[in-house]
Write a protein that holds these residues in place. Structure first.
Motif, PDB file in Angstrom:
ATOM      1  N   MET A 118       0.892  -1.176   0.018  1.00  0.00           N
ATOM      2  CA  MET A 118       0.077   0.064  -0.027  1.00  0.00           C
ATOM      3  C   MET A 118       0.741   1.259   0.009  1.00  0.00           C
ATOM      4  SD  MET A 118      -3.124  -1.316   2.698  1.00  0.00           S
ATOM      5  CE  MET A 118      -4.004   0.314   2.583  1.00  0.00           C
ATOM      6  N   LYS A 119       1.728   1.197   0.764  1.00  0.00           N
ATOM      7  CA  LYS A 119       2.665   2.443   0.801  1.00  0.00           C
ATOM      8  C   LYS A 119       3.256   2.688  -0.482  1.00  0.00           C
ATOM      9  CE  LYS A 119       7.067   2.020   2.368  1.00  0.00           C
ATOM     10  NZ  LYS A 119       8.166   1.849   3.301  1.00  0.00           N
ATOM     11  N   TYR A 120       4.003   1.882  -1.077  1.00  0.00           N
ATOM     12  CA  TYR A 120       4.685   2.161  -2.210  1.00  0.00           C
ATOM     13  C   TYR A 120       3.523   2.573  -3.631  1.00  0.00           C
ATOM     14  CZ  TYR A 120       9.160   0.562  -0.648  1.00  0.00           C
ATOM     15  OH  TYR A 120      10.161   0.718   0.265  1.00  0.00           O
ATOM     16  N   ILE A 121       2.466   1.865  -3.581  1.00  0.00           N
ATOM     17  CA  ILE A 121       1.336   2.225  -4.362  1.00  0.00           C
ATOM     18  C   ILE A 121       0.892   3.613  -4.042  1.00  0.00           C
ATOM     19  CG2 ILE A 121      -0.957   1.905  -5.380  1.00  0.00           C
ATOM     20  CD1 ILE A 121      -0.184  -1.076  -5.145  1.00  0.00           C
ATOM     21  N   TRP A 122       1.065   4.239  -2.708  1.00  0.00           N
ATOM     22  CA  TRP A 122       0.521   5.368  -2.495  1.00  0.00           C
ATOM     23  C   TRP A 122       1.316   6.552  -3.100  1.00  0.00           C
ATOM     24  CZ3 TRP A 122      -4.104   6.855   0.375  1.00  0.00           C
ATOM     25  CH2 TRP A 122      -3.922   7.933   0.964  1.00  0.00           C
ATOM     26  N   ARG A 123       2.461   6.259  -2.895  1.00  0.00           N
ATOM     27  CA  ARG A 123       3.476   7.292  -3.268  1.00  0.00           C
ATOM     28  C   ARG A 123       4.062   7.290  -4.281  1.00  0.00           C
ATOM     29  NH1 ARG A 123       8.777   5.720   0.644  1.00  0.00           N
ATOM     30  NH2 ARG A 123       9.949   4.451  -0.803  1.00  0.00           N
ATOM     31  N   TYR A 124       3.916   6.109  -5.574  1.00  0.00           N
ATOM     32  CA  TYR A 124       4.836   5.827  -6.512  1.00  0.00           C
ATOM     33  C   TYR A 124       4.736   7.332  -7.353  1.00  0.00           C
ATOM     34  CZ  TYR A 124       0.888   5.488  -9.972  1.00  0.00           C
ATOM     35  OH  TYR A 124      -0.096   5.495 -10.854  1.00  0.00           O
ATOM     36  N   GLN A 125       3.671   8.060  -7.456  1.00  0.00           N
ATOM     37  CA  GLN A 125       3.829   9.479  -8.392  1.00  0.00           C
ATOM     38  C   GLN A 125       4.620  10.382  -7.650  1.00  0.00           C
ATOM     39  OE1 GLN A 125      -0.584   9.230  -8.967  1.00  0.00           O
ATOM     40  NE2 GLN A 125      -0.276   8.908 -11.105  1.00  0.00           N
ATOM     41  N   HIS A 126       4.770  10.312  -6.419  1.00  0.00           N
ATOM     42  CA  HIS A 126       5.406  11.635  -5.618  1.00  0.00           C
ATOM     43  C   HIS A 126       6.775  11.407  -5.279  1.00  0.00           C
ATOM     44  CE1 HIS A 126       0.997  12.623  -5.354  1.00  0.00           C
ATOM     45  NE2 HIS A 126       0.947  11.176  -4.767  1.00  0.00           N
TER      46      HIS A 126
END
Length: 94
Positions: free
Chosen positions: A41-49
């Protein structure tokens, strides 16, 4: 071991084991699965940032692969024939 920023980041390896191995050994199976789910969830949450979207998605995929391996192991162990054979040998599956 070669440096791989997704599967084997050098900064998570000290001595003979990787950090993920120590984390797994320090937790119960449900705790470890929760940890893996949280990492996905963490890596999907932040992948664009964070500036490396592909790398973050690859990391999410790696944690998801580990979670799938955990669940696959349980599915295998829940097979009545496998479970009976394992218990006959003196093993116990939690």
């Amino acid at each position: 071991m070669n440096h791989d920023s997704v599967k084997h980041p050098s900064h998570y390896t000290t001595g003979k084991i990787e950090c993920i191995e120590a984390i797994k050994e320090s937790m119960t199976r449900p705790e470890y699965r929760g940890y893996l789910k949280g990492q996905v969830m963490k890596y999907i949450w932040r992948y664009q940032h964070k500036g490396k979207p592909l790398e973050d998605l690859q990391k999410a995929a790696q944690y998801l692969d580990w979670l799938i391996e955990e669940v696959t192991q349980d599915d295998f162990m829940e097979n009545p024939l496998v479970k009976a054979a394992y218990e006959k040998m003196g093993g116990r599956h939690e």
